[in-house]
Design an enzyme around this catalytic site. Sequence first.
Site, PDB file in Angstrom:
ATOM      1  N   GLU A  37     -50.408  -0.836  -4.599  1.00 39.35           N
ATOM      2  CA  GLU A  37     -50.618   0.450  -5.284  1.00 39.35           C
ATOM      3  C   GLU A  37     -51.820   1.198  -4.700  1.00 39.35           C
ATOM      4  O   GLU A  37     -51.795   2.411  -4.544  1.00 39.35           O
ATOM      5  CB  GLU A  37     -50.828   0.227  -6.781  1.00 39.35           C
ATOM      6  CG  GLU A  37     -49.565  -0.129  -7.540  1.00 39.35           C
ATOM      7  CD  GLU A  37     -48.560   1.018  -7.572  1.00 39.35           C
ATOM      8  OE1 GLU A  37     -48.980   2.167  -7.781  1.00 39.35           O
ATOM      9  OE2 GLU A  37     -47.368   0.773  -7.366  1.00 39.35           O
ATOM     10  N   CYS A 196     -35.772  12.922  -4.833  1.00 39.19           N
ATOM     11  CA  CYS A 196     -36.460  14.142  -5.273  1.00 39.19           C
ATOM     12  C   CYS A 196     -37.706  14.346  -4.389  1.00 39.19           C
ATOM     13  O   CYS A 196     -38.837  14.321  -4.852  1.00 39.19           O
ATOM     14  CB  CYS A 196     -36.840  14.033  -6.748  1.00 39.19           C
ATOM     15  SG  CYS A 196     -37.265  15.626  -7.468  1.00 39.19           S
ATOM     16  N   CYS A 203     -30.369  16.683  -4.310  1.00 42.50           N
ATOM     17  CA  CYS A 203     -29.916  16.836  -5.692  1.00 42.50           C
ATOM     18  C   CYS A 203     -28.478  16.351  -5.883  1.00 42.50           C
ATOM     19  O   CYS A 203     -28.139  15.830  -6.943  1.00 42.50           O
ATOM     20  CB  CYS A 203     -30.043  18.290  -6.135  1.00 42.50           C
ATOM     21  SG  CYS A 203     -31.743  18.881  -6.090  1.00 42.50           S
ATOM     22  N   CYS A 206     -28.502  12.824  -6.848  1.00 43.61           N
ATOM     23  CA  CYS A 206     -29.473  12.452  -7.871  1.00 43.61           C
ATOM     24  C   CYS A 206     -28.791  12.108  -9.194  1.00 43.61           C
ATOM     25  O   CYS A 206     -27.949  12.873  -9.678  1.00 43.61           O
ATOM     26  CB  CYS A 206     -30.455  13.611  -8.076  1.00 43.61           C
ATOM     27  SG  CYS A 206     -31.679  13.268  -9.350  1.00 43.61           S
ATOM     28  N   CYS A 212     -30.893  18.190 -15.019  1.00 43.17           N
ATOM     29  CA  CYS A 212     -32.153  18.649 -14.419  1.00 43.17           C
ATOM     30  C   CYS A 212     -32.339  20.149 -14.653  1.00 43.17           C
ATOM     31  O   CYS A 212     -31.517  20.967 -14.231  1.00 43.17           O
ATOM     32  CB  CYS A 212     -32.144  18.331 -12.931  1.00 43.17           C
ATOM     33  SG  CYS A 212     -33.575  19.002 -12.075  1.00 43.17           S
TER      34      CYS A 212
HETATM   35  S1  SF4 Z   1     -31.604  17.091  -9.503  1.00 47.11           S
HETATM   36 FE1  SF4 Z   1     -33.667  17.534 -10.227  1.00 47.11          FE
HETATM   37  S2  SF4 Z   1     -34.666  15.554 -10.362  1.00 47.11           S
HETATM   38 FE2  SF4 Z   1     -32.825  15.298  -9.118  1.00 47.11          FE
HETATM   39  S3  SF4 Z   1     -33.476  15.561  -6.990  1.00 47.11           S
HETATM   40 FE3  SF4 Z   1     -32.816  17.546  -7.715  1.00 47.11          FE
HETATM   41  S4  SF4 Z   1     -34.664  18.487  -8.488  1.00 47.11           S
HETATM   42 FE4  SF4 Z   1     -35.107  16.324  -8.331  1.00 47.11          FE
END
Ligand code: SF4
Length: 365
Positions: A37, A196, A203, A206, A212
């Site tokens: 970390e 992200c 996206c 994601c 989102c």
């Molecule tokens: S959908 Fe939203 S959380 Fe997912 S990668 Fe795109 S901006 Fe980021």
Amino acid sequence: MTFTSFTEKVASWQRNHGRHDLPWQVDRTPYRVWVSEIMLQQTQVVTVLAYYGRFLQHFPDVFTLANAPVEAVLSLWAGLGYYSRARNLHRCARELVLRHGGRFPATATELAALPGIGKSTAAAISAFCNGERVAILDANVKRVLVRYHAVHGDIRSAATERQLWSLADRSVSSLADVQSLSPYTQGLMDLGAMVCTPRRPLCQQCPLAAECCALAQGIVDRLPVRAAARATRTARAMWLLQGVDADGRVFLIRRGDQQIWGGLYCLPDYCDRETAVAAGQALGWELQAELAPVSHTLTHLDLSIHRLVYRSDSKRGRKGGLHGYWVTREQLHTYGLPAPVKRMLQLPVAASRGGAQIVKNDSNK
Ligand code: SF4
């Protein structure tokens, strides 16, 4: 959108698509997580991978780290940058041994009271190793939360920081079961690093896309908001004295902890040529060459590094009021050297960037 749905999606995605083979994910002890970390602060995983294994080989546990001289720690850290992290790591190891018998405290609150361990690092250690339900909030996690919740405040402001901690706390509190804590915590880190991302987030891959807010509002590329940073870059010239003795040893000094490259070893440095030349004279060295400057960029500073190459017959480093060490070429790798100095010492003088310009000898020995 609910916090439960958010945490479930992140944990489930991590189990199937997240990272599972990083060295610090194997045998997850507080010591191993802590070192990773600290190394990962402001540093990418790919860079840390080159340092982590070597560091753990030399310092496999908190006792070996605490017992080592800080120079040995800085030597293994050389090149990773932000050297106060290494000094704090060492200081913290000593405190852990002295006050806690070498054991890491069991709660994030106690961990955060140790030197160099911030709230998010403490939470990561305690969530992964103690199963404590606490929220992390590193740079990657902030970006995911900012976009997911469409937080418009300046990401560097205290108000946004408070808002993000509140969102992070509410999310982790909504976790259905403690078995999901580790994949959820790791999942946030992985999502921020792999999906992200700061630029061109993926996206379409994601797990959070359906809920989102930034994606729904078409503002993904505008978040996080960063208020225009003040122009903090400055330029500075630095004159380094490269003293070489008849046996080819190089003269090094240890830099003060509060200086640039604090705690590392360096050639003696001065802020102007006149002072540097006077220092060379006081040492009784003979000026051999003055090399064209090289540039080196630090976070807020553009350095122009000039090098004066001296020959010395003295093998002692205390003459002229300068305390230092004569170091052989073979010993150099055991000293923590800043990257540009390392580069300079590894290069033959004639091959230095910009070429060498010979100046007249300084006769005032
Ligand atoms: S959908 Fe939203 S959380 Fe997912 S990668 Fe795109 S901006 Fe980021």
